[in-house]
Design a protein around this motif. Structure first.
Motif, mmCIF file in Angstrom:
data_model
loop_
_atom_site.group_PDB
_atom_site.id
_atom_site.type_symbol
_atom_site.label_atom_id
_atom_site.label_comp_id
_atom_site.label_asym_id
_atom_site.label_seq_id
_atom_site.Cartn_x
_atom_site.Cartn_y
_atom_site.Cartn_z
ATOM 1 N N ARG A 58 7.950 -18.244 7.967
ATOM 2 C CA ARG A 58 8.986 -17.401 7.373
ATOM 3 C C ARG A 58 8.287 -16.365 6.496
ATOM 4 O O ARG A 58 7.459 -16.710 5.656
ATOM 5 N N PHE A 59 8.630 -15.089 6.725
ATOM 6 C CA PHE A 59 7.906 -14.017 6.042
ATOM 7 C C PHE A 59 8.892 -12.998 5.491
ATOM 8 O O PHE A 59 9.765 -12.515 6.211
ATOM 9 N N SER A 60 8.727 -12.684 4.213
ATOM 10 C CA SER A 60 9.565 -11.701 3.534
ATOM 11 C C SER A 60 8.680 -10.845 2.632
ATOM 12 O O SER A 60 7.514 -11.184 2.375
ATOM 13 N N PRO A 61 9.180 -9.721 2.118
ATOM 14 C CA PRO A 61 8.394 -8.920 1.174
ATOM 15 C C PRO A 61 7.943 -9.705 -0.053
ATOM 16 O O PRO A 61 6.844 -9.478 -0.569
ATOM 17 N N ASN A 62 8.764 -10.645 -0.521
ATOM 18 C CA ASN A 62 8.359 -11.462 -1.669
ATOM 19 C C ASN A 62 7.187 -12.377 -1.312
ATOM 20 O O ASN A 62 6.288 -12.585 -2.138
ATOM 21 N N ASP A 63 7.195 -12.921 -0.096
ATOM 22 C CA ASP A 63 6.071 -13.736 0.352
ATOM 23 C C ASP A 63 4.800 -12.896 0.445
ATOM 24 O O ASP A 63 3.716 -13.338 0.068
ATOM 25 N N TYR A 64 4.940 -11.681 0.971
ATOM 26 C CA TYR A 64 3.791 -10.770 1.062
ATOM 27 C C TYR A 64 3.232 -10.465 -0.325
ATOM 28 O O TYR A 64 2.019 -10.455 -0.533
ATOM 29 N N HIS A 65 4.126 -10.229 -1.283
ATOM 30 C CA HIS A 65 3.705 -9.948 -2.657
ATOM 31 C C HIS A 65 2.948 -11.135 -3.234
ATOM 32 O O HIS A 65 1.908 -10.971 -3.891
ATOM 33 N N ALA A 66 3.436 -12.354 -2.992
ATOM 34 C CA ALA A 66 2.783 -13.547 -3.535
ATOM 35 C C ALA A 66 1.407 -13.761 -2.913
ATOM 36 O O ALA A 66 0.430 -14.047 -3.614
ATOM 37 N N TYR A 98 12.578 -11.840 7.221
ATOM 38 C CA TYR A 98 13.835 -11.822 6.486
ATOM 39 C C TYR A 98 13.654 -11.117 5.148
ATOM 40 O O TYR A 98 12.549 -11.036 4.600
ATOM 41 N N ALA A 99 14.750 -10.578 4.653
ATOM 42 C CA ALA A 99 14.818 -9.977 3.324
ATOM 43 C C ALA A 99 15.679 -10.888 2.461
ATOM 44 O O ALA A 99 16.346 -11.788 2.971
ATOM 45 N N PRO A 100 15.658 -10.683 1.140
ATOM 46 C CA PRO A 100 16.448 -11.568 0.278
ATOM 47 C C PRO A 100 17.927 -11.621 0.637
ATOM 48 O O PRO A 100 18.587 -12.638 0.421
ATOM 49 N N GLU A 101 18.456 -10.535 1.214
ATOM 50 C CA GLU A 101 19.890 -10.512 1.473
ATOM 51 C C GLU A 101 20.262 -10.866 2.906
ATOM 52 O O GLU A 101 21.429 -11.217 3.173
ATOM 53 N N GLU A 102 19.307 -10.793 3.865
ATOM 54 C CA GLU A 102 19.664 -11.054 5.255
ATOM 55 C C GLU A 102 18.418 -11.356 6.086
ATOM 56 O O GLU A 102 17.296 -11.020 5.701
ATOM 57 N N ASN A 103 18.650 -11.997 7.236
ATOM 58 C CA ASN A 103 17.580 -12.214 8.203
ATOM 59 C C ASN A 103 17.456 -10.994 9.103
ATOM 60 O O ASN A 103 18.467 -10.430 9.530
ATOM 61 N N LEU A 104 16.223 -10.612 9.400
ATOM 62 C CA LEU A 104 15.994 -9.415 10.198
ATOM 63 C C LEU A 104 15.791 -9.740 11.669
ATOM 64 O O LEU A 104 16.540 -9.278 12.536
ATOM 65 N N ALA A 105 14.775 -10.537 11.986
ATOM 66 C CA ALA A 105 14.459 -10.803 13.381
ATOM 67 C C ALA A 105 13.650 -12.080 13.492
ATOM 68 O O ALA A 105 13.036 -12.545 12.521
ATOM 69 N N ILE A 106 13.653 -12.628 14.690
ATOM 70 C CA ILE A 106 12.812 -13.782 15.023
ATOM 71 C C ILE A 106 11.872 -13.368 16.156
ATOM 72 O O ILE A 106 12.333 -12.897 17.204
ATOM 73 N N VAL A 107 10.579 -13.545 15.934
ATOM 74 C CA VAL A 107 9.571 -13.260 16.951
ATOM 75 C C VAL A 107 9.095 -14.601 17.509
ATOM 76 O O VAL A 107 8.591 -15.447 16.763
ATOM 77 N N GLY A 108 9.258 -14.791 18.805
ATOM 78 C CA GLY A 108 8.858 -16.037 19.444
ATOM 79 C C GLY A 108 7.735 -15.808 20.442
ATOM 80 O O GLY A 108 7.831 -14.928 21.301
ATOM 81 N N ILE A 109 6.679 -16.592 20.333
ATOM 82 C CA ILE A 109 5.528 -16.504 21.236
ATOM 83 C C ILE A 109 5.254 -17.896 21.775
ATOM 84 O O ILE A 109 5.190 -18.866 21.018
#
Length: 265
Positions: free
Chosen positions: A55-63, A132-143
């Motif tokens: 699970r990846f969000s801008p907050n996770d990237y910041h951390a 995902y963003a804090p307010e909504e899910n954006l997309a799921i990438v499946g490999i």
């Protein structure tokens, strides 16, 4: 792997967000100690991963970037010795190149060894990445069916990578017929790439041989179905913009800490 919202509490899923769910994998390391047996690589590494959910969000990237910058700041300053170190590396490379040319001349007329020095195989059954963003899910990438094979030999390096299925789903259109943005699952390999590196192919007399090359790249792409709404692209660009904002905030905070440290000294 969790990102804790409040560092004053213990590591508990209720007070944190999951970045990487528990991952199951197996690995085998084999070492060939016999010099006469060239059919087996000197070092053979095999690793197999099961389903990985990230699970990846801008907050996770910041951390994550904050942790990486903290580790970098903890390293000693080596700028003073960088010039001397680079000069030593360049001199060593020149000596190694001369030795290599001499060894090539001495090996003329002899058959080159094709024994593998290092062989690395990595396989992953499935990878699910949720953006995902804090307010909504954006997309799921499946490999699915991701594999990588690396062979390092005396005179060449071969890297082969491929995946069976690739899919991207727009989470805002779960019940819509166009929810699949990218779909590559026609039964054949979705993507297969092969890269060959030949360090000695065009050295010496080989530099005039047009049938030899330094690097070869082969890419095979299967059937892909791409269908998206401009709303999805707009939301995706907004997600990338938030990552840039997070990076600028990290750089600004780092600069502020360095200025305060300089004034304190």
């Amino acid at each position: 792997l969790y990102r804790v919202h409040d560092v004053s509490v213990s590591l508990d899923p209720s007070s944190s967000s999951i970045i990487l769910k528990p991952l199951e994998f197996s690995g085998v390391f084999t070492r060939n100690l016999s010099h006469w047996c060239t059919a087996v690589p000197s070092v053979d590494v095999k690793a197999s991963f099961k389903t990985a959910e990230v699970r990846f969000s801008p907050n996770d990237y910041h951390a994550v970037m904050s942790i990486i910058n903290s580790l970098k700041d903890g390293k000693p300053d080596e700028q003073e010795d960088s010039t001397v170190f680079l000069d030593a590396v360049e001199a060593k490379d020149e000596e190694e190149e001369k030795d290599l040319l001499k060894s090539e001349e001495s090996k003329k007329g002899k058959q080159s060894s094709s024994a593998s020095k290092i062989h690395v195989t990595l396989e992953m059954e499935c990878l699910k990445l949720l953006l995902y963003a804090p307010e909504e899910n954006l997309a799921i990438v499946g490999i699915r069916g991701l594999s990588t094979d690396v062979r390092i030999q005396d005179e060449e390096i071969q890297i082969t990578a491929g995946l069976m299925d690739l899919g991207v789903t727009d989470q805002s259109l779960r019940n819509h017929q166009y929810k699949e943005v990218v779909s590559m699952n026609d039964g054949a390999e979705a993507i297969k790439a092969k890269v060959g590196v030949f360090p000695c192919a065009t050295r010496g007399e080989g530099r005039l041989d047009m049938s030899k090359w330094d690097v070869s790249v082969e890419l095979k792409v299967g059937c892909a179905r791409i269908c998206f709404l401009f709303l999805f692209i707009d939301r995706l660009l907004g997600f990338v913009k938030q990552l840039n904002i997070s990076q600028k905030a990290i750089d600004s905070a780092k600069k502020s800490v360095q200025e305060r440290a300089t004034k304190a000294v």
